[in-house]
Design a protein around this motif. Sequence first.
Motif, PDB file in Angstrom:
ATOM      1  N   HIS A   1       9.164   8.541  -5.389  1.00 62.04           N
ATOM      2  CA  HIS A   1      10.014   9.644  -5.800  1.00 62.04           C
ATOM      3  C   HIS A   1      11.215   9.728  -4.858  1.00 62.04           C
ATOM      4  O   HIS A   1      11.094   9.473  -3.655  1.00 62.04           O
ATOM      5  N   ALA A   2      12.343  10.097  -5.414  1.00 65.09           N
ATOM      6  CA  ALA A   2      13.577  10.126  -4.624  1.00 65.09           C
ATOM      7  C   ALA A   2      13.448  11.000  -3.390  1.00 65.09           C
ATOM      8  O   ALA A   2      13.988  10.684  -2.329  1.00 65.09           O
ATOM      9  N   GLN A   3      12.703  12.115  -3.513  1.00 64.10           N
ATOM     10  CA  GLN A   3      12.584  13.033  -2.383  1.00 64.10           C
ATOM     11  C   GLN A   3      11.723  12.476  -1.251  1.00 64.10           C
ATOM     12  O   GLN A   3      11.733  12.992  -0.139  1.00 64.10           O
ATOM     13  N   GLN A   4      10.968  11.402  -1.531  1.00 65.19           N
ATOM     14  CA  GLN A   4      10.151  10.774  -0.495  1.00 65.19           C
ATOM     15  C   GLN A   4      10.945   9.775   0.336  1.00 65.19           C
ATOM     16  O   GLN A   4      10.531   9.431   1.446  1.00 65.19           O
ATOM     17  N   VAL A   5      12.036   9.288  -0.197  1.00 69.63           N
ATOM     18  CA  VAL A   5      12.766   8.189   0.415  1.00 69.63           C
ATOM     19  C   VAL A   5      13.786   8.718   1.415  1.00 69.63           C
ATOM     20  O   VAL A   5      14.614   9.574   1.094  1.00 69.63           O
ATOM     21  N   VAL A   6      13.705   8.201   2.645  1.00 66.90           N
ATOM     22  CA  VAL A   6      14.647   8.578   3.694  1.00 66.90           C
ATOM     23  C   VAL A   6      15.248   7.302   4.259  1.00 66.90           C
ATOM     24  O   VAL A   6      14.515   6.409   4.699  1.00 66.90           O
TER      25      VAL A   6
ATOM     26  N   GLY B   1       0.784  -1.226   0.000  1.00 69.59           N
ATOM     27  CA  GLY B   1       0.000   0.000   0.000  1.00 69.59           C
ATOM     28  C   GLY B   1       0.821   1.284   0.000  1.00 69.59           C
ATOM     29  O   GLY B   1       0.266   2.387  -0.108  1.00 69.59           O
ATOM     30  N   ILE B   2       2.142   1.151   0.101  1.00 75.40           N
ATOM     31  CA  ILE B   2       2.990   2.330   0.305  1.00 75.40           C
ATOM     32  C   ILE B   2       2.985   3.310  -0.865  1.00 75.40           C
ATOM     33  O   ILE B   2       2.832   4.526  -0.652  1.00 75.40           O
ATOM     34  N   PRO B   3       3.171   2.878  -2.120  1.00 77.16           N
ATOM     35  CA  PRO B   3       3.312   3.857  -3.201  1.00 77.16           C
ATOM     36  C   PRO B   3       2.160   4.852  -3.301  1.00 77.16           C
ATOM     37  O   PRO B   3       2.379   6.064  -3.375  1.00 77.16           O
ATOM     38  N   ILE B   4       0.920   4.358  -3.275  1.00 76.00           N
ATOM     39  CA  ILE B   4      -0.226   5.265  -3.417  1.00 76.00           C
ATOM     40  C   ILE B   4      -0.423   6.090  -2.156  1.00 76.00           C
ATOM     41  O   ILE B   4      -0.677   7.307  -2.219  1.00 76.00           O
ATOM     42  N   LEU B   5      -0.302   5.471  -0.997  1.00 77.05           N
ATOM     43  CA  LEU B   5      -0.492   6.183   0.270  1.00 77.05           C
ATOM     44  C   LEU B   5       0.537   7.305   0.416  1.00 77.05           C
ATOM     45  O   LEU B   5       0.199   8.438   0.778  1.00 77.05           O
ATOM     46  N   ALA B   6       1.791   6.992   0.127  1.00 75.89           N
ATOM     47  CA  ALA B   6       2.854   7.994   0.272  1.00 75.89           C
ATOM     48  C   ALA B   6       2.682   9.131  -0.726  1.00 75.89           C
ATOM     49  O   ALA B   6       2.912  10.299  -0.388  1.00 75.89           O
ATOM     50  N   LYS B   7       2.301   8.791  -1.944  1.00 79.48           N
ATOM     51  CA  LYS B   7       2.116   9.824  -2.966  1.00 79.48           C
ATOM     52  C   LYS B   7       0.937  10.730  -2.631  1.00 79.48           C
ATOM     53  O   LYS B   7       1.039  11.964  -2.707  1.00 79.48           O
ATOM     54  N   LYS B   8      -0.187  10.137  -2.225  1.00 78.14           N
ATOM     55  CA  LYS B   8      -1.391  10.925  -1.970  1.00 78.14           C
ATOM     56  C   LYS B   8      -1.203  11.897  -0.813  1.00 78.14           C
ATOM     57  O   LYS B   8      -1.644  13.052  -0.875  1.00 78.14           O
ATOM     58  N   TYR B   9      -0.524  11.456   0.245  1.00 70.79           N
ATOM     59  CA  TYR B   9      -0.385  12.282   1.442  1.00 70.79           C
ATOM     60  C   TYR B   9       1.011  12.891   1.589  1.00 70.79           C
ATOM     61  O   TYR B   9       1.315  13.483   2.612  1.00 70.79           O
ATOM     62  N   LYS B  10       1.825  12.743   0.519  1.00 72.21           N
ATOM     63  CA  LYS B  10       3.169  13.340   0.499  1.00 72.21           C
ATOM     64  C   LYS B  10       3.976  12.946   1.745  1.00 72.21           C
ATOM     65  O   LYS B  10       4.562  13.797   2.421  1.00 72.21           O
ATOM     66  N   LEU B  11       3.998  11.649   2.015  1.00 71.19           N
ATOM     67  CA  LEU B  11       4.643  11.141   3.219  1.00 71.19           C
ATOM     68  C   LEU B  11       6.068  10.681   2.930  1.00 71.19           C
ATOM     69  O   LEU B  11       6.305   9.985   1.933  1.00 71.19           O
ATOM     70  N   PRO B  12       7.002  11.007   3.793  1.00 70.44           N
ATOM     71  CA  PRO B  12       8.327  10.395   3.680  1.00 70.44           C
ATOM     72  C   PRO B  12       8.248   8.920   4.051  1.00 70.44           C
ATOM     73  O   PRO B  12       7.479   8.531   4.938  1.00 70.44           O
ATOM     74  N   VAL B  13       9.030   8.122   3.350  1.00 75.22           N
ATOM     75  CA  VAL B  13       9.074   6.688   3.602  1.00 75.22           C
ATOM     76  C   VAL B  13      10.470   6.352   4.117  1.00 75.22           C
ATOM     77  O   VAL B  13      11.457   6.491   3.389  1.00 75.22           O
TER      78      VAL B  13
END
Length: 269
Positions: A95-100, A66-78
Amino acid sequence: MALFITSLNSGSNGNCYYIGNDQEAVLVDAGISCRETEKRMKRLGLSMQKVKAIFVSHEHSDHIRGIPILAKKYKLPVYITQATMVSGGLQLHLHAQQVVSFSAYTPVEIGALTVTAFPKFHDASEPHSFIITSGGINIGVFTDIGAPCEHVVRHFQQCHAAFLEANYDEQMLEQGRYPYVLKKRIRGGQGHLSNKQALELFTSHRPAFMSHLLLAHLSQENNNPELVEAMFNAHAKGTEIVVASRYAETAVYAVGGVKTVRVVQTALF
């Protein structure tokens, strides 16, 4: 200040655990769909706007789908290790900027929450468990563990509440229809905790101040929720035992301060 916890789903069909305070929260894993995550949180009176990050324990699909859509929709860092991201194929969807990236025993600050990862035994690239801390309250997420290593034991002893795997009954697994190779994988020290192993961890290392234990990742084929609940209740000594469902969210439990249940849901197993 209390921390609020719930299992949004727990099992081989998807895992997602919520831990937060009044201002912010994190998800540990997101193995159910974005839509289902939203529906379950709404039923519990929880807001996705409070979720500030997703922490990934390992790359198996029941923890990441579920991570790709959830992170994209709510602009969450992963928060995810490089090995886990590559093994899970998430580098193609985030997206690279989402990945920590994170490292074991290096605390990560998410508002007033501190999340600390530590290694565990599991047949994945770089698996981790987590402790989430705020205001002196510690919540542990201990699932997908092949054996209760020293890292798990030490952190379990510090927890006011924990999600703890109780995956299988040893006799049910032995007599069940799984092929031998899969049985060997499950009980081979890099797979999952049995009810007996989880209970031994609880009875030997449970701190006196542990208020809630959420038993997680039960096998549909090789376990029985009523059996597990009875086993642990016999040794609870004041700890509230909750069996997390593979089909529904649990209640939201307040840990620290006044011991209360925020929302009551009927668990479906």
